[in-house]
Design an enzyme around this catalytic site. Structure first.
Site, PDB file in Angstrom:
ATOM      1  N   SER A 140      33.406  34.218  40.882  1.00 29.50           N
ATOM      2  CA  SER A 140      33.812  33.068  40.073  1.00 29.50           C
ATOM      3  C   SER A 140      34.727  32.202  40.916  1.00 29.50           C
ATOM      4  CB  SER A 140      34.552  33.545  38.817  1.00 29.50           C
ATOM      5  OG  SER A 140      35.212  32.484  38.160  1.00 29.50           O
ATOM      6  N   TYR A 153      41.668  38.262  33.768  1.00 29.36           N
ATOM      7  CA  TYR A 153      40.360  38.016  34.387  1.00 29.36           C
ATOM      8  C   TYR A 153      40.515  37.523  35.821  1.00 29.36           C
ATOM      9  CZ  TYR A 153      35.713  35.969  35.067  1.00 29.36           C
ATOM     10  OH  TYR A 153      34.474  35.639  35.568  1.00 29.36           O
ATOM     11  N   LYS A 157      39.082  39.331  39.170  1.00 27.88           N
ATOM     12  CA  LYS A 157      38.123  38.674  40.058  1.00 27.88           C
ATOM     13  C   LYS A 157      38.688  38.501  41.469  1.00 27.88           C
ATOM     14  CE  LYS A 157      34.347  37.973  37.714  1.00 27.88           C
ATOM     15  NZ  LYS A 157      33.097  38.666  38.120  1.00 27.88           N
ATOM     16  N   THR A 190      27.930  30.786  28.205  1.00 27.10           N
ATOM     17  CA  THR A 190      27.542  32.127  27.769  1.00 27.10           C
ATOM     18  C   THR A 190      28.219  32.467  26.444  1.00 27.10           C
ATOM     19  OG1 THR A 190      29.374  33.330  28.802  1.00 27.10           O
ATOM     20  CG2 THR A 190      27.468  32.782  30.215  1.00 27.10           C
TER      21      THR A 190
END
Length: 336
Positions: A140, A153, A157, A190
């Site tokens: 990402s 998050y 990542k 999403t």
């Protein structure tokens, strides 16, 4: 042309993983689908088969290494030796760091970071003895540039990025034919914004510009076919963000502090009954199949010019050379 490879996709019940599994199915691959949500897994399995592939749904919590290893063993017992492993699965929580419970932070890290580590470990246990296979990590823009409200998050990542770089150097040192590559994604439409745990007052949204999950799926499939590059960047916004972070990171800190809260919320109140998949699959609560797409179809792009350019660097180089050659010839013909 048919694709006879055996492919494992984690997080295959929804979003990018769902779209990726379906794309490999359309190529004719045998696809093992790993996720917790059995409703989404069964629906994804049907899509893979309808597209022309063979599907093997395996309910798996990627935060549990023994479950991941068992899924790899079952894949090879049923479908054959694994050729490609695509790590996609993640979870998260939208909140300021000070409002996140340590258990929530730990769980996000276990799924989003250790899930990639465990998937990679299970894949390498099988690929290295055969000296064959490709692992694709779904990255990402947030693996290189943190933003507010997503500290868990972003941290996970970033960890995946460091893990990927370390592992790649080890594989290069070893030599052989096992490859690992990483694909950094932009904001994608999403269902995560309908099921990720949230403490925000408003409904969460991806930071525009938004891309459809099929764009991400095509990039992951291309990376699986061309794993010689260490990483790919998808979307102009990813490129712009990462380049800006290299040049003006402090200014970007202040910009995100000013805009990052509002840009991640729709302006509509969050449904207090919204499911949260941090601890259990969202489809386990209401039996709903969330599919690959979220609620932003009207704002999402179905193409990435930047990814097309990455896939056609040779053509672009030739075109650029032709333009420069023509310009040079024109200069030579000009009277002095």
């Amino acid at each position: 042309m048919g694709d006879a490879r055996v492919v494992v996709v984690t997080g295959a019940s929804g979003g990018i993983g769902r779209a990726t599994a379906r794309l490999f199915g359309a190529r004719g691959a045998k696809v093992a689908l790993l996720a917790r949500g059995e409703t989404g897994l069964e629906a994804a399995s049907e899509e893979v088969c309808a597209a022309g592939g063979e599907a093997l749904p395996i309910p798996t919590d990627v935060a549990d290494f023994e479950q991941v290893r068992a899924a790899a063993e079952r894949t090879e017992a049923v479908l054959g030796p694994i050729d490609v492993w695509v790590n996609v699965a993640f979870s998260s929580i939208f909140a300021e760091f000070t409002d996140i419970d340590p258990a929530e932070f730990k769980r996000t890290t276990e799924v989003t970071y250790l899930g990639f580590v465990y998937g990679t470990k299970a894949a390498l246990e099988r690929m290295l003895p055969r000296d064959h296979g490709t692992i694709v990590q779904t990255g990402s823009a947030l693996a290189k540039r943190g933003i507010p409200l997503q500290s868990a998050y972003c941290g996970a990542k970033h960890a995946v990025q460091g893990f990927h770089e370390s592992l790649r150097t080890e594989l290069l040192h070893r030599g052989g034919n096992v490859r690992v590559t990483m694909v950094h994604m932009p904001a994608v439409n999403t269902p995560q914004f309908d099921w990720v745990a949230s403490q925000l007052p408003e409904q969460a949204q991806p930071v525009p510009p938004i891309y459809q999950p099929e764009v991400a799926a095509r990039a992951l499939a291309y990376a699986a076919d061309h794993p010689e590059r260490r990483e790919y960047w998808v979307g102009g916004s990813t490129v712009a963000t990462l380049l800006a972070n290299r040049v003006i990171p402090g200014l970007l800190d202040r910009y995100l502090a000013r805009t990052g809260f509002k840009s991640q919320q729709t302006g509509r109140p969050r449904d207090p009954h919204q499911p949260a998949n941090l601890w259990r699959p969202a489809d386990g609560k209401d039996g709903r199949d969330y599919g690959a797409h979220g609620g932003f179809d009207d704002r999402a792009h179905d193409r990435s010019v930047q990814m097309w350019a990455a896939q056609h660097r040779g053509v672009l180089a030739m075109a650029a050379g032709a333009v420069l050659g023509a310009a040079g010839a024109g200069l030579l013909r000009r009277p002095v």
